[in-house]
Write a protein that holds these residues in place. Sequence first.
Motif, PDB file in Angstrom:
ATOM      1  N   ALA A 101       1.194  11.718  -9.962  1.00  0.00           N
ATOM      2  CA  ALA A 101       0.395  12.949  -9.894  1.00  0.00           C
ATOM      3  C   ALA A 101       1.298  14.178  -9.941  1.00  0.00           C
ATOM      4  O   ALA A 101       0.995  15.165 -10.628  1.00  0.00           O
ATOM      5  CB  ALA A 101      -0.451  12.962  -8.624  1.00  0.00           C
ATOM      6  N   THR A 102       2.423  14.138  -9.249  1.00  0.00           N
ATOM      7  CA  THR A 102       3.378  15.252  -9.273  1.00  0.00           C
ATOM      8  C   THR A 102       3.941  15.436 -10.676  1.00  0.00           C
ATOM      9  O   THR A 102       4.020  16.564 -11.181  1.00  0.00           O
ATOM     10  CB  THR A 102       4.517  15.000  -8.265  1.00  0.00           C
ATOM     11  OG1 THR A 102       3.957  14.827  -6.974  1.00  0.00           O
ATOM     12  CG2 THR A 102       5.507  16.149  -8.255  1.00  0.00           C
ATOM     13  N   LEU A 103       4.314  14.348 -11.324  1.00  0.00           N
ATOM     14  CA  LEU A 103       4.856  14.414 -12.677  1.00  0.00           C
ATOM     15  C   LEU A 103       3.834  14.988 -13.657  1.00  0.00           C
ATOM     16  O   LEU A 103       4.157  15.858 -14.469  1.00  0.00           O
ATOM     17  CB  LEU A 103       5.306  13.018 -13.128  1.00  0.00           C
ATOM     18  CG  LEU A 103       5.916  12.938 -14.519  1.00  0.00           C
ATOM     19  CD1 LEU A 103       7.190  13.774 -14.595  1.00  0.00           C
ATOM     20  CD2 LEU A 103       6.204  11.483 -14.875  1.00  0.00           C
ATOM     21  N   LEU A 163       0.830  -1.209   0.000  1.00  0.00           N
ATOM     22  CA  LEU A 163       0.000   0.000   0.000  1.00  0.00           C
ATOM     23  C   LEU A 163       0.867   1.264   0.000  1.00  0.00           C
ATOM     24  O   LEU A 163       0.567   2.237  -0.697  1.00  0.00           O
ATOM     25  CB  LEU A 163      -0.954   0.004   1.195  1.00  0.00           C
ATOM     26  CG  LEU A 163      -2.155  -0.926   1.098  1.00  0.00           C
ATOM     27  CD1 LEU A 163      -2.948  -0.916   2.418  1.00  0.00           C
ATOM     28  CD2 LEU A 163      -3.052  -0.529  -0.049  1.00  0.00           C
ATOM     29  N   THR A 164       1.932   1.256   0.770  1.00  0.00           N
ATOM     30  CA  THR A 164       2.843   2.405   0.818  1.00  0.00           C
ATOM     31  C   THR A 164       3.487   2.632  -0.545  1.00  0.00           C
ATOM     32  O   THR A 164       3.564   3.762  -1.036  1.00  0.00           O
ATOM     33  CB  THR A 164       3.922   2.194   1.903  1.00  0.00           C
ATOM     34  OG1 THR A 164       3.288   1.992   3.160  1.00  0.00           O
ATOM     35  CG2 THR A 164       4.867   3.373   1.975  1.00  0.00           C
ATOM     36  N   ILE A 165       3.928   1.556  -1.169  1.00  0.00           N
ATOM     37  CA  ILE A 165       4.560   1.672  -2.490  1.00  0.00           C
ATOM     38  C   ILE A 165       3.548   2.184  -3.515  1.00  0.00           C
ATOM     39  O   ILE A 165       3.852   3.074  -4.321  1.00  0.00           O
ATOM     40  CB  ILE A 165       5.165   0.319  -2.929  1.00  0.00           C
ATOM     41  CG1 ILE A 165       6.385  -0.004  -2.052  1.00  0.00           C
ATOM     42  CG2 ILE A 165       5.549   0.334  -4.401  1.00  0.00           C
ATOM     43  CD1 ILE A 165       6.955  -1.398  -2.254  1.00  0.00           C
ATOM     44  N   LEU A 193       2.931   5.943  -2.798  1.00  0.00           N
ATOM     45  CA  LEU A 193       4.070   6.760  -3.239  1.00  0.00           C
ATOM     46  C   LEU A 193       4.126   6.846  -4.767  1.00  0.00           C
ATOM     47  O   LEU A 193       4.432   7.903  -5.329  1.00  0.00           O
ATOM     48  CB  LEU A 193       5.378   6.190  -2.679  1.00  0.00           C
ATOM     49  CG  LEU A 193       5.592   6.371  -1.176  1.00  0.00           C
ATOM     50  CD1 LEU A 193       6.853   5.648  -0.732  1.00  0.00           C
ATOM     51  CD2 LEU A 193       5.664   7.849  -0.816  1.00  0.00           C
ATOM     52  N   THR A 194       3.806   5.745  -5.444  1.00  0.00           N
ATOM     53  CA  THR A 194       3.781   5.756  -6.908  1.00  0.00           C
ATOM     54  C   THR A 194       2.693   6.698  -7.427  1.00  0.00           C
ATOM     55  O   THR A 194       2.921   7.472  -8.365  1.00  0.00           O
ATOM     56  CB  THR A 194       3.562   4.323  -7.446  1.00  0.00           C
ATOM     57  OG1 THR A 194       4.579   3.469  -6.931  1.00  0.00           O
ATOM     58  CG2 THR A 194       3.587   4.304  -8.967  1.00  0.00           C
ATOM     59  N   VAL A 195       1.523   6.643  -6.819  1.00  0.00           N
ATOM     60  CA  VAL A 195       0.429   7.532  -7.214  1.00  0.00           C
ATOM     61  C   VAL A 195       0.826   8.990  -6.989  1.00  0.00           C
ATOM     62  O   VAL A 195       0.592   9.852  -7.848  1.00  0.00           O
ATOM     63  CB  VAL A 195      -0.874   7.175  -6.455  1.00  0.00           C
ATOM     64  CG1 VAL A 195      -1.927   8.261  -6.623  1.00  0.00           C
ATOM     65  CG2 VAL A 195      -1.405   5.838  -6.925  1.00  0.00           C
ATOM     66  N   ILE A 196       1.450   9.284  -5.867  1.00  0.00           N
ATOM     67  CA  ILE A 196       1.891  10.663  -5.584  1.00  0.00           C
ATOM     68  C   ILE A 196       2.934  11.103  -6.606  1.00  0.00           C
ATOM     69  O   ILE A 196       2.872  12.224  -7.128  1.00  0.00           O
ATOM     70  CB  ILE A 196       2.431  10.774  -4.138  1.00  0.00           C
ATOM     71  CG1 ILE A 196       1.282  10.631  -3.140  1.00  0.00           C
ATOM     72  CG2 ILE A 196       3.166  12.089  -3.931  1.00  0.00           C
ATOM     73  CD1 ILE A 196       1.726  10.504  -1.685  1.00  0.00           C
TER      74      ILE A 196
END
Length: 168
Positions: free
Chosen positions: A23-25, A12-14, A17-20
């Motif tokens: 989204a930032t990119l 879930l953490t991975i 972090l991937t979604v964040i």
Amino acid sequence: MESNIKKRNIVLTIVLLTVIAVATLVTVLFILSVQNREKSSRDYLTANTVITQVIKKMNYQNLSRISDENISKYYNIPQDTVTDSAVYVSNRADSGMELACFRLKSEEAGTVLSDAISEYLSSKNTENKEGSGQLSKAKTDTVYPYVFVAVASDSEAAVGAFEEILHK
């Protein structure tokens, strides 16, 4: 059981972090795209549009556009230096006010055009003693691909308006 919970939390953490990161990119790419679009739209302004916006911003009156065919009577523009140009002169003979905008074909053409502008202003200063007060205040400025010439009592302010229009 506890190890399954830890594995699930790590997954879930991975994923989070991937979604964040994605989204930032996407946000950064969107912002860069908008900035690039704004720059591109500025690059497609005609020389006449730039001058008319300066005229409006400065609230200039009594200026007439010189036809494209007659610009050569004012400026001796070297071959292959500009892709677009516009010149406005005062309707009043005693004014000597003049605005010009040129869209350069390339950055290298800027030096050649600057020499032609200097030559024109020097010749105008020699032949027109009445307007020499304004000619001494003549200003030129370049915001690539545009070169702007202002011969007016407030040339510095006109150059400021030119820069503001192109840096929107």
